[in-house]
Design a protein around this motif. Structure first.
Motif, mmCIF file in Angstrom:
data_model
loop_
_atom_site.group_PDB
_atom_site.id
_atom_site.type_symbol
_atom_site.label_atom_id
_atom_site.label_comp_id
_atom_site.label_asym_id
_atom_site.label_seq_id
_atom_site.Cartn_x
_atom_site.Cartn_y
_atom_site.Cartn_z
ATOM 1 N N LEU A 228 13.188 3.463 -16.238
ATOM 2 C CA LEU A 228 11.431 3.023 -15.889
ATOM 3 C C LEU A 228 11.039 2.445 -15.435
ATOM 4 C CD1 LEU A 228 9.845 4.008 -18.419
ATOM 5 C CD2 LEU A 228 10.011 1.824 -19.669
ATOM 6 N N ARG A 229 11.445 1.366 -14.860
ATOM 7 C CA ARG A 229 10.935 0.126 -13.832
ATOM 8 C C ARG A 229 11.069 0.815 -12.610
ATOM 9 N NH1 ARG A 229 14.635 -3.471 -16.149
ATOM 10 N NH2 ARG A 229 13.236 -5.347 -17.710
ATOM 11 N N CYS A 230 11.459 2.219 -12.324
ATOM 12 C CA CYS A 230 11.861 2.882 -11.345
ATOM 13 C C CYS A 230 10.416 3.336 -11.654
ATOM 14 C CB CYS A 230 12.959 3.275 -10.959
ATOM 15 S SG CYS A 230 14.288 1.939 -10.723
ATOM 16 N N LEU A 231 9.564 3.919 -12.154
ATOM 17 C CA LEU A 231 8.512 4.473 -12.278
ATOM 18 C C LEU A 231 7.089 3.945 -11.848
ATOM 19 C CD1 LEU A 231 9.016 6.902 -15.186
ATOM 20 C CD2 LEU A 231 10.092 7.445 -12.979
ATOM 21 N N ASP A 232 6.422 4.810 -11.761
ATOM 22 C CA ASP A 232 5.446 4.059 -10.187
ATOM 23 C C ASP A 232 4.142 3.991 -11.653
ATOM 24 O OD1 ASP A 232 2.749 2.807 -9.254
ATOM 25 O OD2 ASP A 232 3.595 3.949 -7.379
ATOM 26 N N PRO A 233 3.785 3.589 -12.228
ATOM 27 C CA PRO A 233 2.304 3.741 -12.211
ATOM 28 C C PRO A 233 0.895 3.718 -12.325
ATOM 29 C CG PRO A 233 2.756 1.007 -13.013
ATOM 30 C CD PRO A 233 3.991 2.378 -11.989
ATOM 31 N N LYS A 234 1.026 3.581 -10.831
ATOM 32 C CA LYS A 234 -0.569 3.821 -9.805
ATOM 33 C C LYS A 234 0.515 4.743 -8.375
ATOM 34 C CE LYS A 234 -2.756 -0.030 -11.862
ATOM 35 N NZ LYS A 234 -3.515 -1.023 -10.962
ATOM 36 N N PRO A 235 0.288 6.018 -9.100
ATOM 37 C CA PRO A 235 0.733 6.767 -7.690
ATOM 38 C C PRO A 235 0.284 6.798 -6.729
ATOM 39 C CG PRO A 235 0.752 8.256 -9.728
ATOM 40 C CD PRO A 235 0.649 6.470 -10.517
ATOM 41 N N GLY A 236 -1.184 7.244 -6.616
ATOM 42 C CA GLY A 236 -1.902 7.056 -5.903
ATOM 43 C C GLY A 236 -2.167 6.225 -4.982
ATOM 44 N N LEU A 237 -1.893 4.732 -5.260
ATOM 45 C CA LEU A 237 -2.006 3.674 -4.024
ATOM 46 C C LEU A 237 -0.786 4.377 -3.351
ATOM 47 C CD1 LEU A 237 -2.178 1.159 -6.255
ATOM 48 C CD2 LEU A 237 -4.193 2.203 -5.630
ATOM 49 N N GLN A 238 0.539 5.689 -2.904
ATOM 50 C CA GLN A 238 1.007 5.801 -2.213
ATOM 51 C C GLN A 238 0.452 6.344 -1.281
ATOM 52 O OE1 GLN A 238 4.197 7.572 -4.127
ATOM 53 N NE2 GLN A 238 4.303 6.430 -5.786
ATOM 54 N N LEU A 239 -0.992 7.280 -1.849
ATOM 55 C CA LEU A 239 -2.125 7.954 -0.742
ATOM 56 C C LEU A 239 -2.328 6.779 0.047
ATOM 57 C CD1 LEU A 239 -2.034 10.992 -2.432
ATOM 58 C CD2 LEU A 239 -0.605 11.068 -0.491
ATOM 59 N N SER A 240 -4.083 5.832 -0.422
ATOM 60 C CA SER A 240 -4.167 4.758 0.103
ATOM 61 C C SER A 240 -3.874 4.086 0.504
ATOM 62 C CB SER A 240 -5.048 4.740 -1.523
ATOM 63 O OG SER A 240 -5.080 3.973 -2.050
ATOM 64 N N ASN A 241 -2.643 3.008 -0.197
ATOM 65 C CA ASN A 241 -2.014 2.378 0.743
ATOM 66 C C ASN A 241 -2.708 1.308 0.396
ATOM 67 O OD1 ASN A 241 0.695 2.864 1.703
ATOM 68 N ND2 ASN A 241 -0.481 3.949 3.374
ATOM 69 N N SER A 242 -3.845 1.180 -0.385
ATOM 70 C CA SER A 242 -4.443 -0.494 -1.027
ATOM 71 C C SER A 242 -4.979 -0.320 -2.571
ATOM 72 C CB SER A 242 -5.802 -0.526 0.304
ATOM 73 O OG SER A 242 -6.638 0.140 -0.657
ATOM 74 N N ASP A 243 -5.019 -1.421 -3.564
ATOM 75 C CA ASP A 243 -5.564 -1.225 -4.223
ATOM 76 C C ASP A 243 -6.926 -0.665 -4.771
ATOM 77 O OD1 ASP A 243 -3.055 -1.775 -5.466
ATOM 78 O OD2 ASP A 243 -3.308 -3.743 -6.002
ATOM 79 N N ALA A 244 -7.767 -0.880 -3.734
ATOM 80 C CA ALA A 244 -8.866 -0.391 -3.736
ATOM 81 C C ALA A 244 -9.698 0.929 -2.458
ATOM 82 C CB ALA A 244 -9.432 -1.444 -3.712
ATOM 83 N N GLU A 245 -10.883 1.495 -2.544
ATOM 84 C CA GLU A 245 -11.191 2.074 -0.889
ATOM 85 C C GLU A 245 -11.594 0.645 -0.373
ATOM 86 O OE1 GLU A 245 -11.796 4.793 -1.222
ATOM 87 O OE2 GLU A 245 -11.033 5.850 -3.171
ATOM 88 N N PRO A 246 -11.008 1.493 1.334
ATOM 89 C CA PRO A 246 -11.551 0.470 2.801
ATOM 90 C C PRO A 246 -12.607 -0.091 2.501
ATOM 91 C CG PRO A 246 -11.013 2.660 3.361
ATOM 92 C CD PRO A 246 -10.882 2.856 1.308
ATOM 93 N N ILE A 247 -12.881 -0.874 3.063
ATOM 94 C CA ILE A 247 -14.386 -1.448 2.696
ATOM 95 C C ILE A 247 -15.016 -1.044 3.864
ATOM 96 C CG2 ILE A 247 -15.720 -3.588 3.942
ATOM 97 C CD1 ILE A 247 -13.386 -5.721 2.927
ATOM 98 N N ARG A 248 -16.097 -0.436 4.262
ATOM 99 C CA ARG A 248 -16.679 0.234 5.402
ATOM 100 C C ARG A 248 -18.622 -0.401 5.015
ATOM 101 N NH1 ARG A 248 -19.499 4.097 2.219
ATOM 102 N NH2 ARG A 248 -18.792 5.099 0.093
ATOM 103 N N GLU A 249 -18.886 0.423 6.085
ATOM 104 C CA GLU A 249 -20.324 0.184 6.181
ATOM 105 C C GLU A 249 -20.983 1.102 5.078
ATOM 106 O OE1 GLU A 249 -22.416 -0.390 9.764
ATOM 107 O OE2 GLU A 249 -20.120 0.802 11.407
#
Length: 462
Positions: A228-249
């Motif tokens: 169970l610990r090997c499963l990812d509760p936030k798989p979408g972060l693998q696509l963005s490589n961050s916990d939030a949207e990047p800072i932008r203008e």
């Protein structure tokens, strides 16, 4: 128009009447044409994503040029009202699928997994609501209502999209996310399903109860917990490589001009300027003789002209929406979060002359620089709480700010309970229940009073 056929049975002296009727009826339905889907894409993109998208299209279209930004486009608030409805009025949500970002990866998979135009439009709408964690938290009924399609069609598309990578994308809750990632079979899979359905027992440390439910021994339970610990509760972060949207203008900016009037402007430093090379198109048409070449030139020029008009209309819609928001939230812009007024999408939609779903999509993608800081446009919308001092009520965001300030100023030896906070708010004329205080506190990740008390004691001991 009506046709009838009368049949008579002479021998039995009985008559039978059969009637065939052809009737003309009218009904409205949405046709998901390629151009509509492109218009939907443009409306959802922020300035940075739009610039990337325009550059990608220009690489494949010889008659389309992406030029450097020109003068800043500013719109005084007095020009924002009574606008005509745009061609984006009836659209749902689509984002760009070019580039290496979370949104790009998700929308590319929508195109790969869904083949029909209508299915893709539904898939784009689902993907636009996807959190960066990979979770789909918007109710399917709401998405189906915005698209005006049956709920079962949305569910069918969702089931298909749940095959996207990484596994766990498009899950509607944590349990579904974890189950989508399971690759084992048989008794092992069954035990993990039971384990996932009883995450509360894991949190409370009720391992005896878990072994009883799984019908296993300590070693087998330990193995299941490791899996169970090997499963990812936030798989979408693998696509963005961050916990939030990047800072932008920011995409927009609001400020007071020299006359003391509020203005809104597009940030053209990040906004592409589109030019269609009509002269090149005329020269190429004279040189082409093959039907296939003529068709290519005609289609490419048509696409370039449409994209230029569509981007201009998208910019016009965005700035009008932002201007109406600024007009309504002047008090916040001048005095801070505690002066945020309650605001619904419908109010802005009525002023701008578009559908609520259009406002929803614009506000989810655009950011605006204000004297109070840089905010996504969706921050300016919140529900109303009954207030003794205002007929329109108080903004939920304003209430949350008050709760944060109370907790920040509380005494460590006597942290404020939800009941006490609700009482203080009642004293300020705000009719809010204790459970609502608890809800807002959790939304802002503020621990309960007992947890804060333990934290204060631990900090004092260290």
């Amino acid at each position: 128009m009506q046709h009838s056929i009368r049949l008579t049975n002479v021998k039995g002296r009985s008559k039978m009447l059969m009637s065939m009727q052809a009737q003309l009826t009218q009904r409205q339905s949405m046709v998901f044409t390629p151009q509509l889907q492109q218009a939907i894409k443009l409306l959802l993109l922020n300035n940075f994503e739009l610039s990337k998208y325009a550059e990608t299209v220009a690489e494949e279209n010889p008659f389309l040029e992406v030029e450097p930004p020109k003068a800043i486009r500013s719109l005084p608030l007095t020009e924002a009202r009574n606008s005509d409805s745009s061609e984006f009025d009836s659209v749902a949500a689509i984002a760009d699928s070019s580039g290496n970002t979370f949104r790009a990866s998700v929308f590319k998979q929508v195109e790969d997994l869904i083949l029909t135009p209508k299915g893709r439009a539904i898939g784009y709408a689902l993907a636009s609501h996807l959190e960066t964690t990979g979770r789909l938290e918007t109710p399917l009924e709401e998405i189906a209502g915005n698209l005006q399609v049956p709920l079962f069609e949305v569910e069918e598309v969702l089931q298909r999209l749940q095959q996207a990578e990484p596994a766990g994308l498009f899950a509607r809750n944590l349990a579904e996310c974890l189950k989508l990632q399971l690759s084992c079979e048989g008794i092992e899979r069954a035990r993990l399903f039971i384990l996932i359905d009883n995450l509360n027992l894991i949190q409370s440390g009720s391992f005896v109860e878990l072994r009883r439910k799984l019908q296993c021994n300590k070693e087998q339970l330990a193995l299941a917990l490791r899996q169970l610990r090997c499963l990812d509760p936030k798989p979408g972060l693998q696509l963005s490589n961050s916990d939030a949207e990047p800072i932008r203008e920011p995409d927009l900016r609001t400020f007071k001009n020299d006359a003391g009037e509020w203005c809104v402007e597009l940030n053209n430093a990040t906004l592409p300027s589109i030019r269609v090379d009509e002269e090149l198109g005329r020269r190429v048409r004279k040189l082409t003789s093959e039907d296939a070449d003529k068709e290519f030139v005609r289609n490419a020029l048509g696409t370039a002209r449409w994209l230029s008009r569509a981007i201009a209309q998208r910019n016009e819609t965005n700035i009008k929406v932002a201007a109406e928001i600024v007009r309504y939230q002047k008090s916040f812009l001048e005095n801070g979060m505690q002066h945020m007024r309650p605001l619904k999408l419908k109010l802005i939609a009525d002023q701008v002359g578009v559908h609520e779903s259009t406002i929803s999509r614009v506000t989810s993608s655009m950011m605006m620089q204000t004297p109070q800081g840089c905010f996504p446009l969706k921050v300016f919308f919140s529900t109303a709480i009954e207030s003794d001092t205002s007929e329109e009520g108080a903004s939920a965001r304003m209430i949350r700010e008050k709760i944060r300030e109370m907790v920040h100023g509380e005494k460590p030896q006597c942290p404020l309970s939800d009941d006490v906070i609700a009482t203080h708010l009642h004293g300020q004329g705000l009719r809010i229940a204790r459970r609502t205080v608890a809800k807002y506190r959790r939304l802002d990740s503020i621990p309960s009073s007992s947890q804060r008390r333990r934290g204060y004691k631990l900090s004092a001991a260290m």
